[in-house]
Every structure is written in structure tokens, then in C-alpha cells.
Design an enzyme around this catalytic site. Structure first.
Site, PDB file in Angstrom:
ATOM      1  N   HIS A 124     -21.011  13.380  -4.579  1.00  0.00           N
ATOM      2  CA  HIS A 124     -21.322  12.151  -3.839  1.00  0.00           C
ATOM      3  C   HIS A 124     -22.834  12.019  -3.755  1.00  0.00           C
ATOM      4  O   HIS A 124     -23.539  12.999  -3.513  1.00  0.00           O
ATOM      5  CB  HIS A 124     -20.740  12.195  -2.421  1.00  0.00           C
ATOM      6  CG  HIS A 124     -21.111  10.991  -1.605  1.00  0.00           C
ATOM      7  ND1 HIS A 124     -20.440   9.803  -1.684  1.00  0.00           N
ATOM      8  CD2 HIS A 124     -22.135  10.792  -0.721  1.00  0.00           C
ATOM      9  CE1 HIS A 124     -21.006   8.923  -0.888  1.00  0.00           C
ATOM     10  NE2 HIS A 124     -22.037   9.492  -0.289  1.00  0.00           N
ATOM     11  N   ARG A 147     -19.324  -0.431  11.469  1.00  0.00           N
ATOM     12  CA  ARG A 147     -20.645   0.219  11.536  1.00  0.00           C
ATOM     13  C   ARG A 147     -21.706  -0.728  11.017  1.00  0.00           C
ATOM     14  O   ARG A 147     -22.801  -0.828  11.575  1.00  0.00           O
ATOM     15  CB  ARG A 147     -20.651   1.502  10.710  1.00  0.00           C
ATOM     16  CG  ARG A 147     -20.040   2.708  11.418  1.00  0.00           C
ATOM     17  CD  ARG A 147     -19.829   3.854  10.465  1.00  0.00           C
ATOM     18  NE  ARG A 147     -21.070   4.285   9.855  1.00  0.00           N
ATOM     19  CZ  ARG A 147     -21.141   4.923   8.682  1.00  0.00           C
ATOM     20  NH1 ARG A 147     -20.047   5.185   7.998  1.00  0.00           N
ATOM     21  NH2 ARG A 147     -22.308   5.291   8.203  1.00  0.00           N
ATOM     22  N   ASP A 185     -11.556   5.194   7.853  1.00  0.00           N
ATOM     23  CA  ASP A 185     -12.925   4.973   7.389  1.00  0.00           C
ATOM     24  C   ASP A 185     -13.151   3.518   7.003  1.00  0.00           C
ATOM     25  O   ASP A 185     -14.219   2.961   7.265  1.00  0.00           O
ATOM     26  CB  ASP A 185     -13.238   5.871   6.181  1.00  0.00           C
ATOM     27  CG  ASP A 185     -14.649   5.641   5.674  1.00  0.00           C
ATOM     28  OD1 ASP A 185     -15.602   5.892   6.439  1.00  0.00           O
ATOM     29  OD2 ASP A 185     -14.815   5.173   4.536  1.00  0.00           O
ATOM     30  N   LYS A 228     -13.437  11.210   3.097  1.00  0.00           N
ATOM     31  CA  LYS A 228     -12.931  10.669   1.819  1.00  0.00           C
ATOM     32  C   LYS A 228     -12.833  11.771   0.770  1.00  0.00           C
ATOM     33  O   LYS A 228     -11.868  11.824   0.002  1.00  0.00           O
ATOM     34  CB  LYS A 228     -13.836   9.537   1.316  1.00  0.00           C
ATOM     35  CG  LYS A 228     -13.738   8.269   2.154  1.00  0.00           C
ATOM     36  CD  LYS A 228     -14.356   7.076   1.463  1.00  0.00           C
ATOM     37  CE  LYS A 228     -15.855   7.092   1.426  1.00  0.00           C
ATOM     38  NZ  LYS A 228     -16.492   6.428   2.560  1.00  0.00           N
TER      39      LYS A 228
END
Length: 449
Positions: free
Chosen positions: A84, A170, A163, A189
């Protein structure tokens, strides 16, 4: 058991949420038994008061298990890996790294995201390839991994639904930069992918989420700790993000540069990130005995063509016709016979001569974003053909008036103000000053706990 308003008050006043408190909150988010305003209030309370490590671990675990958790065949044990990145300019690492890891024997279920603001998204890049389908069910993901070894897909409906809800809010509540919330989002995730090993590319610099190394180090440490706490062997690389990665920025152009890299013609900075991140994962899975051996294996997979074969197979497995995939992967191809080319191209002349010291990647990304290469809100379309190609690299000499950048655009056209900003993004010096920061993008490697 506390009510939702009591939970918000507890965190707002600096209290520590128990495992049961966090479980109740996440369950209410997924079941939609909580008001949107209450979710926003809790996010702001977390942003203001932070979370201790035990809270972050519980938040991550509860988000991870809020939907389906992937399962893999026993024979893949120890081989399922992913990476990531916290986002950058020209960050096409995934397009080269995933097939290289598959060529080395790993299984790579890479679940990626779209670009937002000035950072590019891996899914947007791949969708510039006609036919490439980023929507794959868990069963389809397993099939592609079985036959190819890697896939790059979007988040499935059933994976980490908590999420998806929290992330949208957010953005709306200005709590995107909360370390605990970033950690929960990223690691949940990856945890739901049931990975054996994860490596995080945490970037710092003027075109990154964090400008300074210390802030990035703090985030990296939190991510590594959270990943390991939910059972995923996790490491991080801290890398500089001031300019661009490679020479191309923009969706179609980055696909072309990725394919050129897979054909053995990649820029040094991109290959440095690919081999470092990949080498770490090979070491963590035991395929390589050391980071240097891992880097060598990844490099050989790219230069030798094995990674290109995997990329070809991945495209076909995800909906691209065999003819299109073969054309893109052939040695001498006209990329624009397949990919969309912008209506207009313009080259800018260097305003002064000398040695190229710097190109401000943030300015470049912001201008391209305004020209349609990126999006300001989730769901907005992007123009895959908009982008830029640097015609110079750091340390290179350039003459006044010589072209230093080629811009690809459609509608809207470049404004005089945008051209001025781009010209100011280039820094040259008459005398032979040292360019950049030693050229290396990788600043530190943070190994698993």
C-alpha cells in the site's frame, strides 16, 4: 452498555474506548442504526483526542471483520502479499510490482483505490486500458490469482463496509488526516485480504500527505504495529515524494511508462521503489533470504520479461482482449493505437539554462488535476489522456529555451497562470550544484516488530 451519545462524550472528554465500545460503534455504522451526525461527531472526537495503541488495534480489527474476510487455498499459505502506498505523483509502482511478485511465486490480491485531489489512483490508470474491469467478485479474484498470480481490483461491496461509510464522512468532516483513522482504514482493508505479508510505502515531502520524515515515521510505526497486531506480517518503507516518480504523470501516460518499465526500460527511481518493496516482501515470505537477494529476484523478473508476461495475463483475465493485451506488451507498439491520446500537446521551454536541481511534483499534479487528470470528489470522472512527460531529469543540463516538459491536454486548455506556475516549478542553477537529495527515494526501511 453505553449509548452512542455516551460513547461520543467519553471520547470527546479524552476517555479510552473499551473493545466493547468500539465494537458497538462499528456495528452501528454498518447496521445504519446510528445517525450520520453522530458518526461525524465520533470521528471529530477521535481526531481531537487521538487513540492509544489498544484502541487502534481494536478499531482496525472491528473494521476488518465488518464484512467478508477473504480465504485462500492451503497451498497458498505464506505466499499471499500486498503493498500500500500513501499516495504520490506519478506513483505507478503497483503496475510493475504486482506482476513482478507473481513472477517470483507470490499471490497478489491487490485491492487499490482511485485518485483524489492531487494524488493519482491505480484503478484510474488501469481503466485507461480498454476493457480492463476493476470490479471482480471474491470468487473471480481467487480464479485470477490461481491462473495468473496477481490481480489489481477495486474494493468489493462485501469487503470492509465500515471503511466505505467512514471514509466518505472523514472527507466531509475534515478528519482525513487523523492517524488512528488512517491506520484503521488502510490496515483493515489489507487485513480483510488475509495477507501473509504487507509492505507500506509511506511517503514524505512536499507532494505527500506529510511533509516531514518524522511525521511519516510516526504514521509508518502505527501502521506496522496495527498490521502485525491483526496477524499480518507488516513492514514499511519511508520514501521521498518531492518531485515525480518516473517521468510521466497522468493515467494513460503512466500505463505507457509502466509497460516500458516491464520491457526493461524503466527509470531508476521507479525501479528503486519496485525492487525495494518487492525485495522486502520476498524476504518476509521466505522466498528470498535477504533484502538484497529479494531485490535481485524482482529486478530479474522485470528485466527478463517474466513480469511483463504476468501483466499481459492479468489484463486478459480482467477483461482486456488478447489482441489488445498482446499489442500493449509487444516490443515495438504504437501505444496510442490502443490508449486514448489527448487532442493537444505543448512543450514548455526552460526559462533559464543550467543543471536541473528540482521539479516541484505538487505544482505539476495540481495543474494536471485542474486540466482533468484527477477528481475533487469521489465519483467524478477523469480524463485518462491528460498528463505530462518530463523531458529532463535531475542533474541533467538544460539550455535556455530547450523543451523541459510536454503537456497533454484537451478541454480546458492551459491558462497563462498555469503555464507560469509550471515554469516556476522547474529549478535550474548555472553552476554545478548537487541535484536533489542523492537521487535515492528510499530514506528508511522499517521491519516487522
Amino acid at each position: 452498555m453505553l449509548s452512542i451519545p455516551e460513547l461520543i462524550k467519553k471520547k470527546r472528554d479524552g476517555g479510552q474506548l473499551s473493545d466493547e465500545d468500539i465494537r458497538l460503534f462499528i456495528r452501528a455504522v454498518v447496521d445504519q442504526t446510528i445517525q450520520e451526525g453522530q458518526i461525524g461527531a465520533m470521528l471529530m472526537a477521535i481526531w481531537q483526542k487521538g487513540m492509544v495503541n489498544t484502541e487502534i488495534t481494536t478499531l482496525t480489527r472491528e473494521m476488518m471483520s465488518s464484512g467478508e474476510v477473504m480465504s485462500w487455498p492451503d497451498q497458498w499459505k505464506g505466499l499471499v502479499v500486498d503493498k500500500h502506498s500513501t499516495g504520490g505523483v506519478g506513483d505507478k509502482v503497483s503496475l510493475v510490482l504486482s506482476p513482478a511478485l507473481a513472477a517470483c511465486g507470490c499471490k497478489v490480491p491487490m485491492i487499490s483505490g482511485r485518485g483524489l485531489a492531487h494524488t493519482g489512483g491505480t484503478l484510474d490508470k488501469l481503466e485507461s486500458i480498454p476493457g480492463y474491469n476493476i470490479q471482480q467478485s471474491p470468487d473471480q479474484i481467487r480464479d485470477v490469482l490461481d491462473s495468473v498470480g496477481c490481480c489489481i481490483v477495486g474494493q468489493t461491496e462485501t469487503l470492509v463496509p465500515a471503511d466505505r461509510i467512514l471514509y466518505a464522512l472523514r472527507d466531509a468532516t475534515s478528519t482525513v488526516d487523523s492517524l488512528p483513522l488512517i491506520t484503521g482504514s488502510i490496515v483493515s482493508k489489507k487485513g480483510a485480504e488475509s495477507l501473509s505479508a504487507l509492505v507500506l510505502d509511506v511517503k514524505f515531502g512536499r507532494a505527500a500527505l506529510y511533509n516531514d520524515l518524522q511525521s511519516a515515521r510516526e504514521l509508518a510505526a502505527m501502521l506496522v504495529r496495527a498490521g502485525n497486531s491483526v496477524g499480518v506480517t507488516t513492514a514499511a518503507v519511508l520514501s521521498r515524494m518531492d518531485g515525480t516518480i518516473g517521468r510521466c504523470v497522468g493515467n494513460s501516460l503512466e500505463v505507457i511508462e509502466s509497460l516500458e518499465t516491464l520491457k526493461g526500460n524503466g527509470p531508476e527511481d521507479l525501479m528503486e521503489l519496485v525492487t525495494t518493496l518487492g525485495g522486502l516482501l520476498l524476504k518476509m515470505t521466505g522466498i528470498a533470504s535477504s533484502l538484497s537477494e529479494g531485490r535481485k529476484k524482482i529486478s530479474e523478473a522485470v528485466i527478463g520479461g517474466a513480469a511483463l508476461s504476468k501483466f499481459n495475463a492479468m489484463m486478459v483475465a480482467q477483461g482486456v482482449t488478447m489482441e489488445t493485451a498482446r499489442s500493449l506488451c509487444s516490443a515495438h507498439t504504437d501505444y496510442y493505437s490502443v490508449l486514448r491520446k489527448s487532442e493537444h500537446q505543448v512543450e514548455l521551454p526552460a526559462p533559464a539554462g543550467g543543471v536541473v536541481l528540482d521539479v516541484d511534483g505538487l505544482v505539476l499534479a495540481q495543474v494536471l488535476h485542474k486540466l482533468g487528470a484527477g477528481r475533487s470528489k469521489a465519483g467524478e470522472p477523469v480524463n485518462h489522456s491528460v498528463g505530462a512527460e518530463l523531458l529532463v531529469s535531475l542533474g541533467q543540463s538544460v539550455r535556455k529555451g530547450e523543451a523541459w516538459i510536454r503537456l497533454y491536454y484537451e478541454d480546458p486548455a492551459l491558462t497563462p497562470e498555469q503555464i507560469d506556475r509550471l515554469q516556476e516549478a522547474l529549478t535550474v542553477r548555472q553552476h554545478n550544484q548537487q541535484a536533489g537529495d542523492g537521487r535515492s527515494l528510499v530514506a528508511e526501511v522499517m521491519l516487522p516488530d
